[in-house]
Write an enzyme that holds these catalytic residues in place. Structure first.
Site, PDB file in Angstrom:
ATOM      1  N   ALA A 244       0.851  -1.186   0.000  1.00  0.00           N
ATOM      2  CA  ALA A 244       0.000   0.000   0.000  1.00  0.00           C
ATOM      3  C   ALA A 244       0.888   1.238   0.000  1.00  0.00           C
ATOM      4  O   ALA A 244       2.107   1.137   0.195  1.00  0.00           O
ATOM      5  CB  ALA A 244      -0.893  -0.005   1.241  1.00  0.00           C
ATOM      6  N   LYS A 245       0.219   2.379  -0.195  1.00  0.00           N
ATOM      7  CA  LYS A 245       0.990   3.625  -0.307  1.00  0.00           C
ATOM      8  C   LYS A 245       1.884   3.872   0.905  1.00  0.00           C
ATOM      9  O   LYS A 245       2.977   4.396   0.783  1.00  0.00           O
ATOM     10  CB  LYS A 245       0.034   4.803  -0.467  1.00  0.00           C
ATOM     11  CG  LYS A 245      -0.636   4.838  -1.813  1.00  0.00           C
ATOM     12  CD  LYS A 245      -0.929   6.272  -2.241  1.00  0.00           C
ATOM     13  CE  LYS A 245      -1.637   6.309  -3.569  1.00  0.00           C
ATOM     14  NZ  LYS A 245      -3.038   5.845  -3.477  1.00  0.00           N
ATOM     15  N   ARG A 246       1.398   3.445   2.068  1.00  0.00           N
ATOM     16  CA  ARG A 246       2.187   3.734   3.272  1.00  0.00           C
ATOM     17  C   ARG A 246       3.545   3.026   3.256  1.00  0.00           C
ATOM     18  O   ARG A 246       4.424   3.334   4.042  1.00  0.00           O
ATOM     19  CB  ARG A 246       1.402   3.373   4.535  1.00  0.00           C
ATOM     20  CG  ARG A 246       1.140   1.911   4.694  1.00  0.00           C
ATOM     21  CD  ARG A 246       0.201   1.637   5.864  1.00  0.00           C
ATOM     22  NE  ARG A 246      -0.428   0.347   5.720  1.00  0.00           N
ATOM     23  CZ  ARG A 246       0.159  -0.800   5.995  1.00  0.00           C
ATOM     24  NH1 ARG A 246       1.395  -0.814   6.449  1.00  0.00           N
ATOM     25  NH2 ARG A 246      -0.470  -1.942   5.808  1.00  0.00           N
ATOM     26  N   HIS A 247       3.696   2.064   2.361  1.00  0.00           N
ATOM     27  CA  HIS A 247       5.000   1.405   2.278  1.00  0.00           C
ATOM     28  C   HIS A 247       6.036   2.242   1.540  1.00  0.00           C
ATOM     29  O   HIS A 247       7.164   1.821   1.353  1.00  0.00           O
ATOM     30  CB  HIS A 247       4.869   0.031   1.605  1.00  0.00           C
ATOM     31  CG  HIS A 247       4.162  -0.966   2.467  1.00  0.00           C
ATOM     32  ND1 HIS A 247       2.965  -1.545   2.111  1.00  0.00           N
ATOM     33  CD2 HIS A 247       4.471  -1.469   3.681  1.00  0.00           C
ATOM     34  CE1 HIS A 247       2.575  -2.373   3.070  1.00  0.00           C
ATOM     35  NE2 HIS A 247       3.460  -2.345   4.033  1.00  0.00           N
ATOM     36  N   GLY A 248       5.612   3.448   1.093  1.00  0.00           N
ATOM     37  CA  GLY A 248       6.599   4.345   0.506  1.00  0.00           C
ATOM     38  C   GLY A 248       6.613   4.318  -0.994  1.00  0.00           C
ATOM     39  O   GLY A 248       5.566   4.210  -1.622  1.00  0.00           O
TER      40      GLY A 248
END
Ligand code: GLU
Length: 305
Positions: A244-248
């Site tokens: 997901a986006k939070r993984h960078g």
């Protein structure tokens, strides 16, 4: 010479192409090209609130940059178009009408909340299983209704080319094909398109495994032959959660802007998918020789960049 194989990649233009999307596209492309088949690109843009302006064009650009190509698609046309779902609403509604007339669907007036609130409702892989409240008549007569498909019990079983035999009961429960607000649901649009586009095999992420029995039920109700299915494992972040986006920096465009080459990304994806022992940079085309679905790693791949 074409082999008769027709594969497709069907992204939703809801954001940037990230590593997970890129991997499914790469595997679909490798599969189609390695057997001398056609590869079709289709934009699934029916979920209007999630569609981002300009995302479709940027997705095509990112996929091309990675070294992929397609024989038919929104930008190149083809004999089975349109290749953008929002341009095909009349066709989907016509098929939904046929399903209703033939008794395969029924009007359902339940709200999302009512279904969620049925405390005892058993849960399937993706939410509560619809208990059949409106099967014999709408629970709120005169109210706006969705069209819900009668799912056979047990649901159709299938043997996936990658994931193997489907788990018992997968996809159980009647499902919506036309929402109350008139929006055509993914299950219906996907089946109509794969049929209309002559797709012989659907390769996609295994988050859609539970959709497959529903789609097979639709094919059967319509008297159409279902394609073969190959569900490939998802890409996970370093913490083991779905990427997901939070993984960078997982967007292909962001990686490109950060100096990554397409070959470096493809090399990483190939290693993660079990197609290469190392992450040596390589072109997508270099993976064609000897590509075999049986060699795909069946566990999800974790990416660390
Ligand atoms: N549009 C769907 C998605 O991006 C994929 C549909 C499919 O491959 O059947 O999740």
């Amino acid at each position: 010479m074409s082999s008769g194989y027709r594969g497709r990649f069907a992204p939703s233009p809801t954001g940037a192409v990230h590593l997970g999307t890129a991997r499914s596209a790469l595997l679909g492309w490798l599969r189609a090209r390695s057997v001398g088949g056609a590869f079709v690109l289709r934009m699934e843009d029916l979920d209007a609130p999630r569609v981002r302006p300009g995302a479709a064009a940027r997705m095509l650009e990112d996929l091309r940059w990675l070294g992929l190509d397609w024989d038919e698609g929104p930008d190149v046309g083809g004999p089975f178009g349109p290749y953008t779902q929002s341009e095909k609403l009349t066709r989907y509604r016509e098929v939904a009408g046929r399903l209703a007339r033939e008794g395969h669907t029924y009007p359902c007036t339940c709200s999302r909340r009512e279904i969620a609130e049925l405390a005892s409702a058993p849960h399937g892989e993706d939410g509560p299983i619809y208990p059949g409240t409106c099967r014999d008549g709408p629970s709120h007569p005169g109210q706006p209704s969705a069209a819900r498909m009668r799912m056979p019990e047990p649901p159709p079983a299938f043997v996936d080319l990658v994931a193997g035999p489907s788990p018992e009961g997968l996809g159980r429960g009647d499902f919506v094909i036309l929402r109350k607000d008139g929006v055509v649901a993914y299950q219906l649009a996907c089946v109509v398109d794969d049929h209309d586009m002559g797709v012989t095999e659907v390769l996609r992420g295994d988050d859609l495994l539970a959709s497959t029995p529903r789609q097979i039920a639709l094919y059967r109700a319509l008297g159409w032959t279902p394609p073969a299915f190959a569900h490939v494992p998802l890409v996970l972040g370093p913490d083991g959660a779905r990427l997901a986006k939070r993984h960078g920096a997982i967007a292909i465009a962001a990686l490109r802007d950060g100096g990554w080459s397409a070959e470096q990304i493809v090399g990483r994806l190939a290693q993660g998918a079990g197609l290469a022992d190392t992450d040596t940079p390589r072109s997508a085309a270099s993976l064609l020789q000897g590509f075999d679905l049986a060699r795909l790693r069946r566990e999800p791949a974790r990416v660390e960049l």
